[in-house]
Design an enzyme around this catalytic site. Structure first.
Site, PDB file in Angstrom:
ATOM      1  N   GLY A   1      34.783  46.140  47.050  1.00 51.84           N
ATOM      2  CA  GLY A   1      34.205  46.310  47.972  1.00 51.84           C
ATOM      3  C   GLY A   1      33.814  46.388  48.777  1.00 51.84           C
ATOM      4  N   GLU A   2      32.414  46.740  48.678  1.00 48.09           N
ATOM      5  CA  GLU A   2      31.260  46.171  50.413  1.00 48.09           C
ATOM      6  C   GLU A   2      30.155  45.652  49.516  1.00 48.09           C
ATOM      7  OE1 GLU A   2      32.891  47.101  53.278  1.00 48.09           O
ATOM      8  OE2 GLU A   2      31.047  45.980  53.738  1.00 48.09           O
ATOM      9  N   SER A   3      30.269  44.507  50.435  1.00 49.52           N
ATOM     10  CA  SER A   3      29.488  43.209  49.970  1.00 49.52           C
ATOM     11  C   SER A   3      27.932  43.858  50.039  1.00 49.52           C
ATOM     12  CB  SER A   3      29.445  42.354  50.521  1.00 49.52           C
ATOM     13  OG  SER A   3      29.176  41.939  51.815  1.00 49.52           O
TER      14      SER A   3
ATOM     15  N   GLU B   1      43.833  41.588  41.210  1.00 51.18           N
ATOM     16  CA  GLU B   1      44.403  42.752  40.494  1.00 51.18           C
ATOM     17  C   GLU B   1      45.016  43.640  41.527  1.00 51.18           C
ATOM     18  OE1 GLU B   1      41.472  42.565  42.300  1.00 51.18           O
ATOM     19  OE2 GLU B   1      40.654  44.641  43.054  1.00 51.18           O
TER      20      GLU B   1
ATOM     21  N   CYS C   1      37.038  39.068  46.799  1.00 49.14           N
ATOM     22  CA  CYS C   1      36.564  39.832  47.811  1.00 49.14           C
ATOM     23  C   CYS C   1      34.975  39.967  48.783  1.00 49.14           C
ATOM     24  CB  CYS C   1      36.925  40.767  48.336  1.00 49.14           C
ATOM     25  SG  CYS C   1      37.405  41.258  50.371  1.00 49.14           S
TER      26      CYS C   1
ATOM     27  N   HIS D   1      43.348  39.918  46.269  1.00 47.82           N
ATOM     28  CA  HIS D   1      42.740  41.021  45.487  1.00 47.82           C
ATOM     29  C   HIS D   1      43.858  41.730  44.652  1.00 47.82           C
ATOM     30  CE1 HIS D   1      39.408  43.864  47.087  1.00 47.82           C
ATOM     31  NE2 HIS D   1      40.008  43.441  48.156  1.00 47.82           N
TER      32      HIS D   1
HETATM   33  N1  GLN Z   1      34.452  43.616  53.948  1.00 40.84           N
HETATM   34  C1  GLN Z   1      34.151  43.901  52.446  1.00 40.84           C
HETATM   35  C2  GLN Z   1      33.067  43.216  52.878  1.00 40.84           C
HETATM   36  O1  GLN Z   1      32.298  42.516  53.858  1.00 40.84           O
HETATM   37  C3  GLN Z   1      34.736  42.731  52.075  1.00 40.84           C
HETATM   38  C4  GLN Z   1      36.572  43.855  51.642  1.00 40.84           C
HETATM   39  C5  GLN Z   1      36.819  44.051  50.067  1.00 40.84           C
HETATM   40  O2  GLN Z   1      36.294  43.165  49.365  1.00 40.84           O
HETATM   41  N2  GLN Z   1      38.418  43.870  50.383  1.00 40.84           N
HETATM   42  O3  GLN Z   1      31.989  42.860  51.641  1.00 40.84           O
END
Ligand code: GLN
Length: 184
Positions: A47-49, A170, A79, A168
């Site tokens: 997701g987005e950390s 999954e 990720c 990923h």
């Molecule tokens: N770019 C995202 C981040 O920095 C990670 C991307 C992802 O989880 N697919 O959190």
């Protein structure tokens, strides 16, 4: 075996489907009280950390999850989940869970504007790998076992009870990485 899947944001449903295919029960962790349930393993999805880290702090879940991990619960970060586990982020001053002796480099890996598909080895077996604005592992302590290297970058690793992949698994049909995790 019951797996708690952190479901604040990102690609958690795909992990649940993968676990169901492998016959493992799962439930979604959306708030602090969900951590009171009994479970054996934890998945931190992609997701987005930055968003996930912010939500973990706002919902007062960061310390509890860190303790579960340091107490030995097997955890799998994909990720953004890898970034949350990393004890350091090369290009970001933030530290989130910080339990794994790796340094992550964010948004730094990829040939096609950040997202691409390839096949490469995970723990010696060739599997499909989908990368989406992925990080890579820029440094790893001696205690970290390297499980994948793709284009010269470390993209999967394990330290004790912690597994992290920059890709990923999954999102593809191959179940090898989840099987590896369920056997940890
Ligand atoms: N770019 C995202 C981040 O920095 C990670 C991307 C992802 O989880 N697919 O959190």
């Amino acid at each position: 075996m019951t797996v708690g899947v952190l479901a604040l944001q990102g690609a958690f449903i795909e992990h649940e489907k993968m676990l169901a295919r492998l016959g493992a029960d799962s439930f979604e962790i959306r708030q602090k009280s969900d951590l009171d349930r009994s479970f054996d393993r934890l998945i931190i999805p992609g997701g987005e950390s930055t968003v996930m880290g912010k939500l973990l702090r706002e919902l007062d879940m960061m310390d509890d999850i860190r303790k579960l991990i340091t107490d030995g619960m097997p955890v799998f970060g994909t990720c953004a989940g890898l970034i949350l586990l990393a004890e350091r982020i090369e290009n970001d001053p933030a530290v989130h869970l910080g339990t794994m002796s790796i340094e992550a480099c964010r948004n730094a890996y990829g040939r096609q504007l950040g997202s691409f598909f390839t096949e490469d080895k995970f723990n010696g077996k060739t599997i499909p790998m989908t990368f989406i604005r992925a990080p890579y592992i820029s440094k790893a302590a001696d205690s970290v076992e390297i499980l994948s290297v793709t284009d010269g970058r470390i993209t999967a690793a394990r330290e004790k009870n912690m597994l992290a992949t920059a890709f990923h698994p999954e999102l593809n049909s191959d179940t090898s990485v989840h099987e590896y995790f369920l056997n940890m």
